[in-house]
Design a protein around this motif. Structure first.
Motif, PDB file in Angstrom:
ATOM      1  N   LYS A  26       8.085  -7.274  -1.932  1.00 30.57           N
ATOM      2  CA  LYS A  26       9.008  -7.656  -0.852  1.00 30.57           C
ATOM      3  C   LYS A  26       8.964  -6.636   0.272  1.00 30.57           C
ATOM      4  CE  LYS A  26      12.425 -10.419  -3.266  1.00 30.57           C
ATOM      5  NZ  LYS A  26      13.505 -10.185  -4.226  1.00 30.57           N
ATOM      6  N   LYS A  33       8.530  -7.300   4.205  1.00 34.95           N
ATOM      7  CA  LYS A  33       9.717  -7.092   5.019  1.00 34.95           C
ATOM      8  C   LYS A  33       9.599  -5.858   5.912  1.00 34.95           C
ATOM      9  CE  LYS A  33      14.602  -7.066   4.327  1.00 34.95           C
ATOM     10  NZ  LYS A  33      15.118  -7.893   5.376  1.00 34.95           N
ATOM     11  N   ILE A  34       8.952  -4.831   5.429  1.00 39.69           N
ATOM     12  CA  ILE A  34       8.916  -3.558   6.164  1.00 39.69           C
ATOM     13  C   ILE A  34       7.508  -3.249   6.685  1.00 39.69           C
ATOM     14  CG2 ILE A  34       9.330  -1.066   6.021  1.00 39.69           C
ATOM     15  CD1 ILE A  34      11.870  -2.743   5.705  1.00 39.69           C
ATOM     16  N   GLU A  66       9.215   3.771   1.068  1.00 35.73           N
ATOM     17  CA  GLU A  66      10.016   4.398   0.015  1.00 35.73           C
ATOM     18  C   GLU A  66      11.496   4.152   0.240  1.00 35.73           C
ATOM     19  OE1 GLU A  66       6.986   7.984  -1.190  1.00 35.73           O
ATOM     20  OE2 GLU A  66       8.600   8.397   0.214  1.00 35.73           O
ATOM     21  N   ALA A  67      11.912   4.229   1.501  1.00 37.54           N
ATOM     22  CA  ALA A  67      13.315   3.951   1.813  1.00 37.54           C
ATOM     23  C   ALA A  67      13.658   2.536   1.380  1.00 37.54           C
ATOM     24  CB  ALA A  67      13.563   4.135   3.304  1.00 37.54           C
ATOM     25  N   SER A  68      12.727   1.628   1.570  1.00 35.71           N
ATOM     26  CA  SER A  68      12.971   0.241   1.201  1.00 35.71           C
ATOM     27  C   SER A  68      13.048   0.065  -0.320  1.00 35.71           C
ATOM     28  CB  SER A  68      11.876  -0.638   1.797  1.00 35.71           C
ATOM     29  OG  SER A  68      11.928  -1.919   1.246  1.00 35.71           O
ATOM     30  N   TYR A  69      12.198   0.791  -1.064  1.00 36.60           N
ATOM     31  CA  TYR A  69      12.317   0.730  -2.536  1.00 36.60           C
ATOM     32  C   TYR A  69      13.716   1.157  -2.947  1.00 36.60           C
ATOM     33  CZ  TYR A  69       7.169   0.877  -2.454  1.00 36.60           C
ATOM     34  OH  TYR A  69       5.856   0.640  -2.204  1.00 36.60           O
ATOM     35  N   LEU A  70      14.185   2.237  -2.287  1.00 40.48           N
ATOM     36  CA  LEU A  70      15.505   2.751  -2.658  1.00 40.48           C
ATOM     37  C   LEU A  70      16.608   1.801  -2.223  1.00 40.48           C
ATOM     38  CD1 LEU A  70      14.842   6.476  -1.869  1.00 40.48           C
ATOM     39  CD2 LEU A  70      15.305   5.519  -4.112  1.00 40.48           C
ATOM     40  N   ASP A  71      16.339   1.007  -1.201  1.00 38.87           N
ATOM     41  CA  ASP A  71      17.311  -0.007  -0.807  1.00 38.87           C
ATOM     42  C   ASP A  71      17.357  -1.120  -1.847  1.00 38.87           C
ATOM     43  OD1 ASP A  71      18.010   1.292   1.443  1.00 38.87           O
ATOM     44  OD2 ASP A  71      16.936   0.001   2.841  1.00 38.87           O
ATOM     45  N   GLY A  72      16.354  -1.173  -2.703  1.00 45.79           N
ATOM     46  CA  GLY A  72      16.358  -2.148  -3.778  1.00 45.79           C
ATOM     47  C   GLY A  72      15.301  -3.223  -3.657  1.00 45.79           C
ATOM     48  N   TYR A  73      14.349  -3.071  -2.754  1.00 45.68           N
ATOM     49  CA  TYR A  73      13.296  -4.064  -2.622  1.00 45.68           C
ATOM     50  C   TYR A  73      12.086  -3.687  -3.470  1.00 45.68           C
ATOM     51  CZ  TYR A  73      15.673  -6.484   1.144  1.00 45.68           C
ATOM     52  OH  TYR A  73      16.564  -7.204   1.860  1.00 45.68           O
ATOM     53  N   THR A  74      11.481  -4.673  -4.121  1.00 45.93           N
ATOM     54  CA  THR A  74      10.294  -4.412  -4.923  1.00 45.93           C
ATOM     55  C   THR A  74       9.127  -4.134  -3.973  1.00 45.93           C
ATOM     56  OG1 THR A  74       9.740  -6.728  -4.888  1.00 45.93           O
ATOM     57  CG2 THR A  74      11.043  -5.955  -6.757  1.00 45.93           C
ATOM     58  N   PRO A  75       8.059  -3.550  -4.469  1.00 45.77           N
ATOM     59  CA  PRO A  75       6.923  -3.252  -3.589  1.00 45.77           C
ATOM     60  C   PRO A  75       6.405  -4.493  -2.858  1.00 45.77           C
ATOM     61  CG  PRO A  75       6.665  -2.076  -5.635  1.00 45.77           C
ATOM     62  CD  PRO A  75       7.894  -2.930  -5.791  1.00 45.77           C
ATOM     63  N   GLU A  93       7.182   6.775   4.166  1.00 52.09           N
ATOM     64  CA  GLU A  93       8.606   6.968   3.880  1.00 52.09           C
ATOM     65  C   GLU A  93       9.431   5.721   4.117  1.00 52.09           C
ATOM     66  OE1 GLU A  93      10.144  10.278   6.004  1.00 52.09           O
ATOM     67  OE2 GLU A  93       9.514  11.680   4.452  1.00 52.09           O
ATOM     68  N   LEU A  94       8.980   4.887   5.065  1.00 53.78           N
ATOM     69  CA  LEU A  94       9.744   3.672   5.322  1.00 53.78           C
ATOM     70  C   LEU A  94       9.674   2.748   4.122  1.00 53.78           C
ATOM     71  CD1 LEU A  94       8.900   2.927   9.047  1.00 53.78           C
ATOM     72  CD2 LEU A  94      10.936   3.961   8.090  1.00 53.78           C
TER      73      LEU A  94
END
Lengths: 279, 370, 367
Positions: A185, A189-190, A174-183, A171-172
């Motif tokens: 990045k 980053k996460i 996925e949250a990052s994808y929704l924040d706008g980061y590509t897989p 989920e973390l």
């Protein structure tokens, strides 16, 4: 259960712990005192448990031998390179296995990768020699040794990293994808910070294997490259093994892994609490 | 057994510098057959208390008595206390039948009697048709019932139920509350129910012991907790939606028994509170009014305040109206209101007896000393 | 103006979790999806977010077809049930993350994060890590992260269900007053009907495969289109009795065992027209009243003798299960009243509040 019963059990358990501590720590203690004894005392029929004469000079003695320093250097080069490569490749492969190969295929693949590590090394030692002999850089080189250790460390690193990635909450990401980061990045980053403690543990395991390995190093290398386990036998002169020098040299050789562990230990522990999303 | 008496009970963990005083001078008397809830937020000492009653934790000082017998040094198995756990703690490799009969088996009870008892309990809990299944195949509610059944089957002196509903979803929890209450009505056994949910506590128990900060705050039935909460904590913790609290000034008799909130909002007190305020000689206090004691319909003998509607929150059976009067916000519980909109001017009615006054420093309810 | 549109979306081939679901959400609308757990509410949100691939159907946001747009390019924000805060980042960094993804200037990020933190009352916590703050604060941080980058759609997955009652009430108020949520469209998922009724401009009740009923809070609560909706919305749950409908001497009645209840004439007109003789009768617990003393009987209502089986006085209301001529009825009462079990009471029911549902498919028979 009464209060006194609980106390008795506590005492018994502590006694077991004490026995265990003595059992595990005694070799280290004996190594230390041996490294400080003169040769004569070592050869005494009744061993002394506290040096009668102190010889800290043993430590200077080992560095009088120019091969000692070089062998430590060689070990460092091989171990560090091997660890970095294992970690790099193992992390990427582990992530791929954890996230993209699920179900029976992924499970089997991961297991068979690890089974590599269970293979008895002695069975392949001769073929390995001929194999590396045929390479442009020959057997007696850093590259050969680093690659050879990779055969053992990479499966372990891959498998462990896969387990760590699986435990890192999806989920973390996925949250990052929704924040706008590509897989990609998101991975750096996460996800990587989440498994960082795992990476430290894996690095330690790989490093210790590469640092202490003797069998292959002895067979493949020995002249241009000579790691410290291969160097240790040179402290035997004729029929006389200079145990005090062997132990002193081993003490010095223990410093890098032990020091590294002390520094990195706190990251390893911290990692256990990072995995929590909720709570 | 007749009553469960707890006298000056204390529990201190790690005595010394870093000691934790988990339970402070707790006094509680639970009558035979009573259903008592031990209610409080996490870390309030309720679990330590419960563990001392069961015998899982040693007692630092004080006594626990079942009837006339002191229990302090008794091992758990000798106390004849049965407990149902938050996590159900069913044996996964046993069938439901074996789970239920296990406590009897341990006590070497004949197998025919065991079977008879299990069937009785299963019928009462409506799990007769599940007896041959394993716990893993059952739903949360069914597992909960089996866990209760395993506690009930032993016929102990006291039943302790530790947060047994906290893992059930709202609908199921609501159903189980009634089933449990029915079980208690049938068995008439002493039950102690530990929970952090005030709704469960009020629903089930004859009396509730509210704990906070290692101390008993109040021990009483719903009406006393609701209308005469000992202090602000109890008034806030019990009841949903939460009590409206407002800081107010009181200028003695010249205000004719009114508490002034801000510049233009006044709440009348009843005579007893006025007397109590005069006796206490304080000029500031926090007042508390429960949302359900405020009404948008006129009340006989009631007073009123005016305000603007901020939110009309429709919840099905009722509505919560959030109202603002000169910067002061408060909530009113009412029947569903279809035709009220944001910004409407409202008249809100209340009975002066429902205005609770709390001391500004001690936070205790200001009341007339008898 | 339609802002978010789902067009016949499907997910799950063998056991369709979502089966040809269509939905239009307007700009500024707060749409709540309510339904029992495990029914596929979260899957639906994940489809809108792009975290799940649709098997069929299309999704439009502001008219753009985003069906095949990956989540990081959809400009959709979602809060997760688990909050999914990045544990290695501070509250500030968590909220700033979506802005950093957009490569905004540092000063801009800073001011935006402060603005949001102040709005959500977490401005004192910005330097803390997620494991150092309470559940309610985590929820606010997660919400802050979704608000930060002005997304086109807000998706909120059970945002407050893990918090205790007091904080839930507080955060409900927060959702009522957050202007930012009203600028675009929001889809909010919950299993708690009270939350849904409280927050939703419109509410969709989700059953197997799709939305069973869509409407405003009052519409779905007062006019449930099926027994499923009626049962899911309301606590205590609606009383449901299997009844036979008969008409004797122009007087229609509903018979359940030996309990005989009159049928409202307006209802009877409809029931007679579709020729129903057996159905499920639904009576909301709050429309059954306990008669205290000698209150005068109102028109059209009926008094019955009952016996208290269980009574629980909660804070704001009391709940009683009473047995009336062999039938169990749940009744909402004034919590200040006291009843003993086995006490004989009188209850009053108004037949005009009855609901009638089809015995097989549960459809509400009264239009």
């Amino acid at each position: 259960m009464t209060e006194s019963n609980i106390k008795l059990i506590k005492i018994i358990l502590l006694a077991f712990l004490l026995v265990w501590v003595v059992f595990t720590l005694f070799p280290l203690y004996f190594q230390l005192i041996t490294s400080l004894k003169p040769v004569a005392e070592i050869n005494a029929m009744v061993p002394t448990f506290w040096p009668e004469t102190f010889r800290p000079g043993n430590y200077l003695g080992i560095f009088a031998d120019p091969g000692s320093l070089k062998s430590l250097m060689d070990s460092l080069i091989v171990s560090i390179s091997n660890t970095i490569l294992s970690l790099l490749l193992g992390t990427l492969a582990g992530y791929a296995l954890a996230r993209y190969l699920k179900g029976i295929v992924g499970e089997n693949l991961a297991f068979w990768i690890l089974s590599n590590r269970m293979f008895p090394p002695v069975a392949v030692i001769i073929p390995m020699f001929f194999l590396f002999d045929a390479t442009p850089w020959g057997t007696d080189s850093y590259v050969s040794l680093i690659l050879l250790y990779l055969v053992f460390n990479l499966p372990l690193a891959t498998w462990l990293m896969m387990v760590f990635f699986r435990d890192a909450p999806r989920e973390l990401e996925e949250a990052s994808y929704l924040d706008g980061y590509t897989p990609l990045k998101t991975f750096f980053k996460i996800t990587l910070p989440l498994v960082f403690p795992g990476m430290i543990s894996v690095a330690m395991l790989c490093w210790i294997f590469a640092w202490n390995e003797y069998l292959f190093a002895n067979l493949l290398t020995g002249t241009t490259v000579k790691t410290f386990p291969v160097h240790i036998p040179s402290f035997t002169q004729g029929s006389q093994t200079l145990w005090n020098l062997v132990m002193a040299f081993s003490m010095v050789a223990m410093i890098p892994p032990v020091g590294m562990f002390i520094i990195l230990r706190r990251y390893m522990v911290r990692g256990l609490s990072l995995g929590v999303v909720k709570g | 057994m007749s009553t469960l008496k707890i006298k000056n009970l204390n529990k201190i963990y790690n005595p010394g510098k870093n000691q934790v005083h988990a339970v402070k001078d707790l006094n509680l008397e639970i009558q035979d057959g009573e259903f008592v809830a031990l209610l409080g937020p996490s870390g309030c000492g309720k679990t330590s208390t419960l563990r001392m009653i069961v015998g899982l934790e040693s007692i630092t000082s004080g006594t626990i008595m079942f009837g006339d017998e002191v229990m302090n040094e008794m091992t758990p198995e000798k106390r004849n206390v049965a407990m149902a756990f938050e996590s159900y703690a069913l044996y996964p490799n046993f069938t439901v039948f074996e789970n239920l009969s296990f406590p009897l088996e341990v006590r070497n009870i004949e197998s025919t009697i065991r079977t008879k008892k299990v069937n009785e309990i299963a019928e009462m809990l409506q799990i007769s048709d599940l007896l041959n299944q394993k716990p893993g195949q059952l739903s949360g509610g069914q597992q909960q019932r089996i866990s209760l059944g395993r506690a009930l089957i032993r016929d102990p002196a006291v039943f302790i139920l530790d947060e047994v509903m906290s893992h059930l979803d709202a609908h199921l929890k609501f159903k189980m509350l009634f089933e449990l209450k029915k079980i208690h009505q049938n068995l008439k056994k002493t039950m102690i129910y530990v929970t952090h949910d005030q709704m469960e506590a009020l629903a089930l128990s004859d009396k509730v012991a509210v704990m906070a900060n290692s101390e008993l705050q109040q021990f009483g039935n719903r009406n006393s907790l609701y209308h005469q909460p000992k202090n602000r904590f109890v008034a806030d913790f019990i009841g949903e939606p939460a009590t409206n609290f407002m800081d107010a000034e009181y200028n003695g008799e010249e205000d004719q028994g009114q508490m002034k909130v801000g510049d233009s909002l006044n709440f009348f007190l009843n005579e007893e509170s006025i007397n109590a305020m005069n006796n206490a000689k304080i000029s500031e206090a926090t007042i508390g009014i429960r949302p359900q004691n405020l009404s948008v319909e006129p009340l006989v003998g009631g007073k009123s305040v005016k305000g603007q509607l901020l939110i009309n929150e429709f919840l099905g059976e009722r509505s919560i109206l959030e109202i603002e009067s000169n910067g002061v916000h408060y909530k009113v519980l009412s029947y569903p209101q279809r035709n009220l909109n944001k910004g409407d001017t409202m008249t809100v009615y209340y009975h002066p007896k429902d205005v609770m006054v709390f001391h500004p420093e001690t936070e205790e309810l200001v009341m007339e000393t008898p | 103006m339609v802002h978010l549109e789902l067009n016949k979306i499907c997910k799950g081939f063998d056991h369709p979790v979502i089966d040809r679901l269509s939905l239009k959400v307007d700009k500024g609308e707060f749409f709540v999806i309510v339904g029992p757990s495990g029914i596929g509410k979260t899957t639906l949100l994940r489809c809108i977010a792009g975290l799940e691939k649709l098997d069929e159907g299309e999704i439009f946001i502001e008219g753009d077809n985003v069906t095949n747009v990956p989540p990081y390019n959809r400009n959709v924000a979602m809060t997760f049930e688990s909050y999914a805060l990045y544990p290695h980042m501070t509250v500030f960094e968590n909220i700033a993350n979506p802005l950093k993804a957009l490569k905004k200037e540092d000063s801009l990020i800073r001011s935006r994060v402060y603005e949001i933190a102040e709005l959500l009352q977490i401005d004192g916590l910005l330097e803390r890590k997620p494991h150092e703050i309470s559940g309610g604060q985590k929820q606010r941080t997660a919400l802050g992260r979704t608000l930060a980058a002005h997304p086109r759609v807000f998706l909120l997955d059970e945002p407050i269900s893990h918090l205790d009652a007091k904080i839930r009430a507080e955060l409900r108020t927060q959702f009522h007053t957050l202007e930012a949520l009203r600028e675009v469209s929001t889809v909010y998922v919950t299993h708690d009907y009270a939350e849904a009724l409280s927050l939703g401009d419109r509410i969709g009740v989700m059953g197997n495969g799709g939305l069973v009923q869509i409407g405003t809070a009052h519409e779905i609560y007062e006019k449930p289109n099926s027994l499923f909706v009626a049962q899911h919305l309301g606590q205590p749950s609606i009383n449901s009795l299997e009844i036979d409908l008969i008409e004797e001497a122009e007087k229609p009645s509903a018979i359940a065992g030996s309990l005989k209840l009159p049928v409202d004439l307006n209802h009877w007109e409809h029931l007679k027209r579709i020729n129903i003789t057996k159905c499920t009768l639904g009576i909301r617990p709050q429309f059954v009243k306990v008669v205290n003393g000698d209150q005068s009987s109102e028109d059209n209502s009926l008094e019955l003798n009952g016996m208290v089986e269980v009574y629980e006085a909660l804070g704001a209301y009391g709940v009683m299960i009473t047995s009336v001529v062999g039938q169990k009825l749940t009744v909402l009462t004034d919590p200040e009243d006291k009843y003993d079990h086995d006490e004989n009471i009188k209850i009053r029911i108004d037949p005009s509040t009855f609901n009638y549902f089809d015995l097989n498919n549960g459809v509400n028979l009264i239009p």
